[in-house]
Design an enzyme around this catalytic site. Sequence first.
Site, PDB file in Angstrom:
ATOM      1  N   TYR A  87      60.557 -29.437 -43.464  1.00  0.00           N
ATOM      2  CA  TYR A  87      60.783 -28.068 -43.937  1.00  0.00           C
ATOM      3  C   TYR A  87      60.721 -27.975 -45.464  1.00  0.00           C
ATOM      4  CZ  TYR A  87      61.299 -26.258 -39.329  1.00  0.00           C
ATOM      5  OH  TYR A  87      60.996 -25.866 -38.056  1.00  0.00           O
ATOM      6  N   ASP A 124      56.909 -17.906 -43.715  1.00  0.00           N
ATOM      7  CA  ASP A 124      56.457 -18.347 -45.045  1.00  0.00           C
ATOM      8  C   ASP A 124      56.752 -17.366 -46.174  1.00  0.00           C
ATOM      9  OD1 ASP A 124      54.459 -16.327 -44.694  1.00  0.00           O
ATOM     10  OD2 ASP A 124      53.079 -17.790 -43.808  1.00  0.00           O
ATOM     11  N   HIS A 141      61.036 -15.015 -36.224  1.00  0.00           N
ATOM     12  CA  HIS A 141      61.414 -16.431 -36.221  1.00  0.00           C
ATOM     13  C   HIS A 141      62.109 -16.871 -37.509  1.00  0.00           C
ATOM     14  CE1 HIS A 141      58.129 -17.126 -32.919  1.00  0.00           C
ATOM     15  NE2 HIS A 141      59.219 -16.564 -32.442  1.00  0.00           N
ATOM     16  N   CYS A 149      74.741 -22.805 -42.425  1.00  0.00           N
ATOM     17  CA  CYS A 149      75.562 -24.001 -42.235  1.00  0.00           C
ATOM     18  C   CYS A 149      75.580 -24.370 -40.763  1.00  0.00           C
ATOM     19  CB  CYS A 149      76.981 -23.711 -42.736  1.00  0.00           C
ATOM     20  SG  CYS A 149      78.065 -25.158 -42.626  1.00  0.00           S
ATOM     21  N   CYS A 187      76.500 -27.372 -47.368  1.00  0.00           N
ATOM     22  CA  CYS A 187      77.003 -26.003 -47.457  1.00  0.00           C
ATOM     23  C   CYS A 187      77.875 -25.814 -48.700  1.00  0.00           C
ATOM     24  CB  CYS A 187      77.797 -25.702 -46.190  1.00  0.00           C
ATOM     25  SG  CYS A 187      78.585 -24.099 -46.227  1.00  0.00           S
ATOM     26  N   CYS A 190      81.830 -24.470 -47.110  1.00  0.00           N
ATOM     27  CA  CYS A 190      82.799 -25.408 -46.516  1.00  0.00           C
ATOM     28  C   CYS A 190      82.677 -26.800 -47.143  1.00  0.00           C
ATOM     29  CB  CYS A 190      82.627 -25.489 -44.999  1.00  0.00           C
ATOM     30  SG  CYS A 190      81.085 -26.254 -44.477  1.00  0.00           S
ATOM     31  N   GLY A 230      46.020 -13.518 -35.712  1.00  0.00           N
ATOM     32  CA  GLY A 230      46.233 -14.931 -36.036  1.00  0.00           C
ATOM     33  C   GLY A 230      47.369 -15.586 -35.276  1.00  0.00           C
ATOM     34  N   ASN A 256      41.229 -13.068 -34.557  1.00  0.00           N
ATOM     35  CA  ASN A 256      41.480 -14.496 -34.418  1.00  0.00           C
ATOM     36  C   ASN A 256      40.196 -15.255 -34.686  1.00  0.00           C
ATOM     37  OD1 ASN A 256      42.121 -17.182 -33.185  1.00  0.00           O
ATOM     38  ND2 ASN A 256      43.995 -16.105 -32.603  1.00  0.00           N
TER      39      ASN A 256
HETATM   40  C1  BJW Z   1      43.271 -17.680 -37.290  1.00  0.00           C
HETATM   41  C2  BJW Z   1      42.890 -18.214 -38.500  1.00  0.00           C
HETATM   42  C3  BJW Z   1      42.364 -17.322 -39.400  1.00  0.00           C
HETATM   43  C4  BJW Z   1      43.662 -19.816 -37.391  1.00  0.00           C
HETATM   44  N1  BJW Z   1      42.251 -16.035 -39.079  1.00  0.00           N
HETATM   45  N2  BJW Z   1      43.152 -16.413 -36.979  1.00  0.00           N
HETATM   46  C5  BJW Z   1      58.885 -17.271 -21.110  1.00  0.00           C
HETATM   47  C6  BJW Z   1      58.006 -18.105 -20.476  1.00  0.00           C
HETATM   48  C7  BJW Z   1      57.914 -19.446 -20.845  1.00  0.00           C
HETATM   49  C8  BJW Z   1      58.722 -19.990 -21.847  1.00  0.00           C
HETATM   50  C9  BJW Z   1      59.592 -19.152 -22.467  1.00  0.00           C
HETATM   51  C10 BJW Z   1      59.669 -17.835 -22.092  1.00  0.00           C
HETATM   52  N3  BJW Z   1      60.606 -17.240 -22.892  1.00  0.00           N
HETATM   53  C11 BJW Z   1      61.101 -18.155 -23.739  1.00  0.00           C
HETATM   54  C12 BJW Z   1      60.507 -19.333 -23.506  1.00  0.00           C
HETATM   55  C13 BJW Z   1      60.794 -20.596 -24.217  1.00  0.00           C
HETATM   56  C14 BJW Z   1      60.181 -20.691 -25.588  1.00  0.00           C
HETATM   57  C15 BJW Z   1      58.672 -20.573 -25.481  1.00  0.00           C
HETATM   58  O1  BJW Z   1      58.057 -19.562 -25.766  1.00  0.00           O
HETATM   59  N4  BJW Z   1      58.035 -21.656 -25.114  1.00  0.00           N
HETATM   60  C16 BJW Z   1      56.577 -21.667 -25.031  1.00  0.00           C
HETATM   61  C17 BJW Z   1      56.082 -22.977 -25.605  1.00  0.00           C
HETATM   62  C18 BJW Z   1      56.159 -21.399 -23.622  1.00  0.00           C
HETATM   63  N5  BJW Z   1      60.704 -19.686 -26.469  1.00  0.00           N
HETATM   64  C19 BJW Z   1      61.824 -19.886 -27.145  1.00  0.00           C
HETATM   65  O2  BJW Z   1      62.468 -20.919 -27.022  1.00  0.00           O
HETATM   66  C20 BJW Z   1      62.307 -18.784 -28.055  1.00  0.00           C
HETATM   67  N6  BJW Z   1      63.669 -18.522 -27.794  1.00  0.00           N
HETATM   68  C21 BJW Z   1      64.077 -17.937 -26.678  1.00  0.00           C
HETATM   69  O3  BJW Z   1      63.316 -17.515 -25.842  1.00  0.00           O
HETATM   70  O4  BJW Z   1      65.431 -17.852 -26.576  1.00  0.00           O
HETATM   71  C22 BJW Z   1      65.969 -17.371 -25.350  1.00  0.00           C
HETATM   72  C23 BJW Z   1      67.469 -17.529 -25.479  1.00  0.00           C
HETATM   73  C24 BJW Z   1      68.273 -16.434 -25.210  1.00  0.00           C
HETATM   74  C25 BJW Z   1      69.665 -16.570 -25.310  1.00  0.00           C
HETATM   75  C26 BJW Z   1      70.218 -17.789 -25.674  1.00  0.00           C
HETATM   76  C27 BJW Z   1      69.418 -18.870 -25.953  1.00  0.00           C
HETATM   77  C28 BJW Z   1      68.028 -18.742 -25.866  1.00  0.00           C
HETATM   78  C29 BJW Z   1      62.246 -19.250 -29.520  1.00  0.00           C
HETATM   79  C30 BJW Z   1      60.856 -19.478 -29.995  1.00  0.00           C
HETATM   80  C31 BJW Z   1      60.887 -20.008 -31.420  1.00  0.00           C
HETATM   81  C32 BJW Z   1      59.526 -20.432 -31.921  1.00  0.00           C
HETATM   82  N7  BJW Z   1      59.697 -21.135 -33.123  1.00  0.00           N
HETATM   83  C33 BJW Z   1      58.538 -21.601 -33.869  1.00  0.00           C
HETATM   84  C34 BJW Z   1      59.032 -22.472 -35.052  1.00  0.00           C
HETATM   85  C35 BJW Z   1      59.636 -21.595 -36.126  1.00  0.00           C
HETATM   86  C36 BJW Z   1      60.121 -22.405 -37.278  1.00  0.00           C
HETATM   87  C37 BJW Z   1      59.007 -23.072 -38.014  1.00  0.00           C
HETATM   88  O5  BJW Z   1      58.108 -22.401 -38.549  1.00  0.00           O
HETATM   89  O6  BJW Z   1      59.017 -24.286 -38.100  1.00  0.00           O
HETATM   90  O7  BJW Z   1      57.765 -20.496 -34.311  1.00  0.00           O
HETATM   91  S1  BJW Z   1      57.379 -22.512 -32.851  1.00  0.00           S
HETATM   92  C38 BJW Z   1      55.946 -21.901 -33.659  1.00  0.00           C
HETATM   93  O8  BJW Z   1      55.168 -21.104 -32.716  1.00  0.00           O
HETATM   94  C39 BJW Z   1      56.448 -20.935 -34.729  1.00  0.00           C
HETATM   95  C40 BJW Z   1      55.452 -19.819 -34.621  1.00  0.00           C
HETATM   96  O9  BJW Z   1      55.989 -18.641 -35.178  1.00  0.00           O
HETATM   97  C41 BJW Z   1      55.188 -19.742 -33.153  1.00  0.00           C
HETATM   98  C42 BJW Z   1      53.910 -19.067 -32.781  1.00  0.00           C
HETATM   99  O10 BJW Z   1      52.825 -19.777 -33.261  1.00  0.00           O
HETATM  100  P1  BJW Z   1      51.575 -18.991 -33.857  1.00  0.00           P
HETATM  101  O11 BJW Z   1      51.981 -18.262 -35.079  1.00  0.00           O
HETATM  102  O12 BJW Z   1      50.916 -18.220 -32.808  1.00  0.00           O
HETATM  103  O13 BJW Z   1      50.687 -20.212 -34.366  1.00  0.00           O
HETATM  104  P2  BJW Z   1      49.618 -21.072 -33.534  1.00  0.00           P
HETATM  105  O14 BJW Z   1      49.329 -22.267 -34.338  1.00  0.00           O
HETATM  106  O15 BJW Z   1      50.028 -21.266 -32.142  1.00  0.00           O
HETATM  107  O16 BJW Z   1      48.342 -20.123 -33.479  1.00  0.00           O
HETATM  108  C43 BJW Z   1      47.621 -19.791 -34.644  1.00  0.00           C
HETATM  109  C44 BJW Z   1      46.457 -18.901 -34.230  1.00  0.00           C
HETATM  110  O17 BJW Z   1      45.795 -18.473 -35.390  1.00  0.00           O
HETATM  111  C45 BJW Z   1      45.419 -19.607 -33.336  1.00  0.00           C
HETATM  112  O18 BJW Z   1      45.120 -18.766 -32.227  1.00  0.00           O
HETATM  113  C46 BJW Z   1      44.215 -19.764 -34.250  1.00  0.00           C
HETATM  114  O19 BJW Z   1      42.984 -19.664 -33.537  1.00  0.00           O
HETATM  115  C47 BJW Z   1      44.392 -18.596 -35.189  1.00  0.00           C
HETATM  116  N8  BJW Z   1      43.810 -18.764 -36.504  1.00  0.00           N
HETATM  117  N9  BJW Z   1      43.154 -19.600 -38.462  1.00  0.00           N
HETATM  118  C48 BJW Z   1      42.648 -15.639 -37.823  1.00  0.00           C
HETATM  119  N10 BJW Z   1      41.916 -17.765 -40.613  1.00  0.00           N
HETATM  120 ZN    ZN Z   2      79.629 -24.416 -44.178  1.00  0.00          ZN
END
Ligand code: BJW
Ligand code: ZN
EC number: 2.3.1.-
Length: 308
Positions: A87, A124, A141, A149, A187, A190, A230, A256
């Site tokens: 990070y 970002d 996200h 903390c 933190c 604390c 994207g 995309n």
């Molecule tokens: C271009 C380009 C250019 C390239 N021009 N395009 C239902 C079904 C199944 C599973 C689940 C469900 N509901 C929930 C889940 C579980 C889970 C999940 O979704 N799992 C999947 C893997 C299936 N979801 C969760 O756990 C979420 N929480 C949740 O549901 O909580 C429920 C809950 C309730 C109550 C109590 C407790 C829990 C949380 C999800 C968090 C995701 N976090 C991340 C990390 C964030 C921190 C960090 O940045 O490090 O978020 S994971 C990562 O994926 C990040 C992104 O925001 C996210 C999406 O990715 P993104 O942005 O789409 O990137 P890519 O790389 O996948 O795609 C890029 C695209 O750009 C590609 O298509 C390229 O082609 C394109 N591209 N260059 C245009 N120049």
């Molecule tokens: Zn603290």
Amino acid sequence: MPSVLSRSDAADPDPPRFIDMAADLASFHSCLRSSSRILALVGAGLSASSGLPTFRGAGGLWRNHDAMDLATPDAFASDPSLVWQFYSARRAAALQARPNKAHYALAELARCNSQFLTLTQNVDGLSVRANHPLDQLLHLHGSLFDLKCTSFYCDHSESNNTTHPLTPALANPESHAYIPSADLPHCPQCRTGLLRPGVVWFGEPLPYDVIRAADAFFDQGKVDLILVIGTSGSVYPAASYVDRVRAQNGKVAIFNIDVDDLDSDEESLVGLPDSERMKWVFKGDAAEWVPKALEPIIGKIDLPEESS
Ligand code: BJW
Ligand code: ZN
């Protein structure tokens, strides 16, 4: 004029054919002009041409670790040194990156249309730095620049902390050395708890106020159009906003670089009268296509001069 391949063809669904992008853009412009309530769901591809890697595919490896494996509470619990280095490197890269024309285009659309809302999965900070109106921008996200903390007994959190490095031990992004917990960010409240990035990891709920604000947008009326920019659309609940718009018979425009990643499904992409068309796919760099697609509303976008 650039062209994209479409799998949809009324006479024969199999052979791909070239779409006239000028006609495609004109048809989208007509949809845009007649749309009032517009949503954008954006992902890492929006920031790709600003030089920030995506999560999946070629960009998704950091020091040979899959970025997805590091974005979990378990990874942080078992190796906070590694996860903090991941990070910290991303904070540094995001601080050095500049918003691109698509960030500015969305910010301008928000100023032109008070009924437009951006749902960003990105952490970002580039949309904020492009002066996107904050009341029309929801961070699903979290942010790399929010900290909280980890102590169960402490409620400390902070926003927009752009200090880099957060501790001297995190100064060298090339160093692969293990960092003892005492040298990781702690933190200020604390004084015992380890800080963590204020991002949403897998298995964690999205911020309640953010979900509530997104729901409120749907409650206020039918969404005419969603711009899906994207993102691989593979993470929920973020991806479900597209399904919700479709379920209301709203229109979808995908920007995309790799449309084969996305399901290019049922609706005809071409050949329908503008008023009946439900879906557009702009294959290419979002930084190029989003400003072009929004031009009838926002005009031409120029990047601000780089300040020295
Ligand atoms: C271009 C380009 C250019 C390239 N021009 N395009 C239902 C079904 C199944 C599973 C689940 C469900 N509901 C929930 C889940 C579980 C889970 C999940 O979704 N799992 C999947 C893997 C299936 N979801 C969760 O756990 C979420 N929480 C949740 O549901 O909580 C429920 C809950 C309730 C109550 C109590 C407790 C829990 C949380 C999800 C968090 C995701 N976090 C991340 C990390 C964030 C921190 C960090 O940045 O490090 O978020 S994971 C990562 O994926 C990040 C992104 O925001 C996210 C999406 O990715 P993104 O942005 O789409 O990137 P890519 O790389 O996948 O795609 C890029 C695209 O750009 C590609 O298509 C390229 O082609 C394109 N591209 N260059 C245009 N120049
Ligand atoms: Zn603290």
